[in-house]
Write a protein that holds these residues in place. Structure first.
Motif, short mmCIF file in Angstrom:
data_model
loop_
_atom_site.label_atom_id
_atom_site.label_comp_id
_atom_site.label_asym_id
_atom_site.label_seq_id
_atom_site.Cartn_x
_atom_site.Cartn_y
_atom_site.Cartn_z
N LEU A 182 0.83 -1.20 0.00
CA LEU A 182 0.00 0.00 0.00
C LEU A 182 0.87 1.25 0.00
O LEU A 182 0.59 2.21 -0.73
N ILE B 131 -6.06 3.74 6.72
CA ILE B 131 -6.19 2.37 6.23
C ILE B 131 -5.64 1.44 7.31
O ILE B 131 -4.44 1.49 7.63
N THR C 24 -4.55 -2.08 8.37
CA THR C 24 -4.19 -3.44 7.96
C THR C 24 -3.75 -4.29 9.15
O THR C 24 -3.42 -5.46 8.99
N VAL D 37 -10.62 2.90 6.15
CA VAL D 37 -10.60 1.67 5.36
C VAL D 37 -10.15 0.55 6.30
O VAL D 37 -9.06 0.62 6.88
N ILE E 247 -9.59 -3.66 6.81
CA ILE E 247 -9.42 -4.92 6.08
C ILE E 247 -9.95 -6.09 6.91
O ILE E 247 -9.53 -6.31 8.04
N ILE F 130 -13.31 -3.99 3.71
CA ILE F 130 -12.91 -4.84 2.59
C ILE F 130 -12.60 -6.25 3.08
O ILE F 130 -11.66 -6.46 3.85
N SER G 67 -3.68 -3.87 -3.14
CA SER G 67 -3.32 -2.47 -2.96
C SER G 67 -3.83 -1.61 -4.11
O SER G 67 -4.35 -0.50 -3.91
N ILE H 204 -7.55 -1.14 -3.62
CA ILE H 204 -7.86 -0.15 -2.59
C ILE H 204 -7.62 1.26 -3.12
O ILE H 204 -8.43 2.17 -2.88
N ILE I 108 -10.77 3.99 -3.00
CA ILE I 108 -10.78 5.22 -2.19
C ILE I 108 -10.92 6.47 -3.03
O ILE I 108 -11.14 7.57 -2.50
#
Length: 284
Positions: A16, A56, A58, A97, A99, A148, A196, A199, A203
């Motif tokens: 990312l 984001i 993760t 965001v 995951i 996601i 990635s 995403i 966005i």
């Protein structure tokens, strides 16, 4: 856009950071040493410093089998952590965001068709339950969210980090002449490089909500391993086994293929087939 990536040194986080930097975003990467999402004070402190317009997340506790004996650890990271982030984002009116995973499914052991976002979840492991709880916190608290769900991630950071299925198979294929791999769990291995890019596309839209995003196609872990060896030119005797023969502490979904039609409709972007993605990864 000012974007903060939490878990920036993980497989997805690394890709990312690389993918989003090409769009001239103002990026901040936070590692576990810089932010502890289970701690609301740590979240407030770290994010106030970077002043993001979009976060984001993760970060996750991904030790599926260990989660069965340490559920409090899994829920702290996978549920309470996202809750803290959602509260922060809602307070400051910024996007989040988050995951999630295909392991929010699995209760329907007879399933044969790919899961849509509207299908009822049914996790069968502590890990899956903790990830679903995290989803619910984000979706309930933070108005501006992208959640996601994805599956079977592998990326280049796994070569030097905690590894991934591809790297594990490559290592075992060189160490052993014979391997037994589960052949009754269907999923879609997904490249973090491709995810990635997905995403990055998502966005750029205003279509907030829940999305399924994986590479195309479906396979079993046995077929995935065999394809890894074929592409890598390794000769290994392969024995297909059933889930019950592996006898892992945590249950896994027998079928957790995700339908990504909604993501493709919104973004006009689709990920490559899992075999193409694997070949690209191995060539890199």
């Amino acid at each position: 856009m000012r974007i903060t990536v939490i878990g920036s040194q993980g497989q997805l986080g690394c890709d990312l950071m690389s993918t989003l930097s090409s769009d001239r975003h103002q990026l901040t990467g936070l590692t576990h040493q810089q932010i502890t999402i289970e701690d609301a004070d740590s979240v407030e402190s770290a994010l106030t410093e970077s002043q993001p317009e979009l976060i984001i997340n993760t970060a996750a506790y991904n030790k599926v089998d260990q989660a069965e004996s340490t559920p409090e650890v899994a829920f702290a990271t996978n549920a309470l952590g996202p809750r803290n982030l959602a509260l922060y984002c809602q307070k400051h009116k910024i996007r989040l965001v988050h995951i999630s995973t295909d392991y929010v499914f699995g209760f329907d052991s007879t399933r044969k068709s790919a899961y849509r976002e509207t299908d009822l979840p049914g996790p069968i492991s502590v890990y899956g339950q903790s990830k679903l709880a995290g989803e619910y916190f984000v979706r309930a608290i933070c108005a501006q969210h992208f959640v996601i769900r994805t599956c079977g991630l592998y990326g280049t950071a796994g070569k030097s980090g905690n590894g991934n299925f591809v790297e594990t198979m490559l290592r075992l294929g060189q160490e052993r002449d014979e391997l037994s791999i589960i052949n009754d769990q269907y999923c879609t291995p997904t490249s973090t490089l491709d995810l990635s890019a997905a995403i990055k596309n998502l966005i750029q839209t205003d279509r907030l909500g829940l999305y399924h995003v994986t590479n195309e196609g479906q396979t079993t872990w046995f077929e995935f391993a065999q394809t890894i060896f074929d592409f890598a030119g390794l000769t290994v005797k392969m024995n297909p086994i059933l889930t019950e023969q592996y006898n892992a502490p945590a249950e896994r979904p027998r079928f957790s293929v995700l339908d990504c039609a909604q993501f493709k409709k919104v973004t006009g972007f689709s990920l490559p087939h899992w075999k193409e993605a694997l070949q690209t990864y191995l060539e890199s």
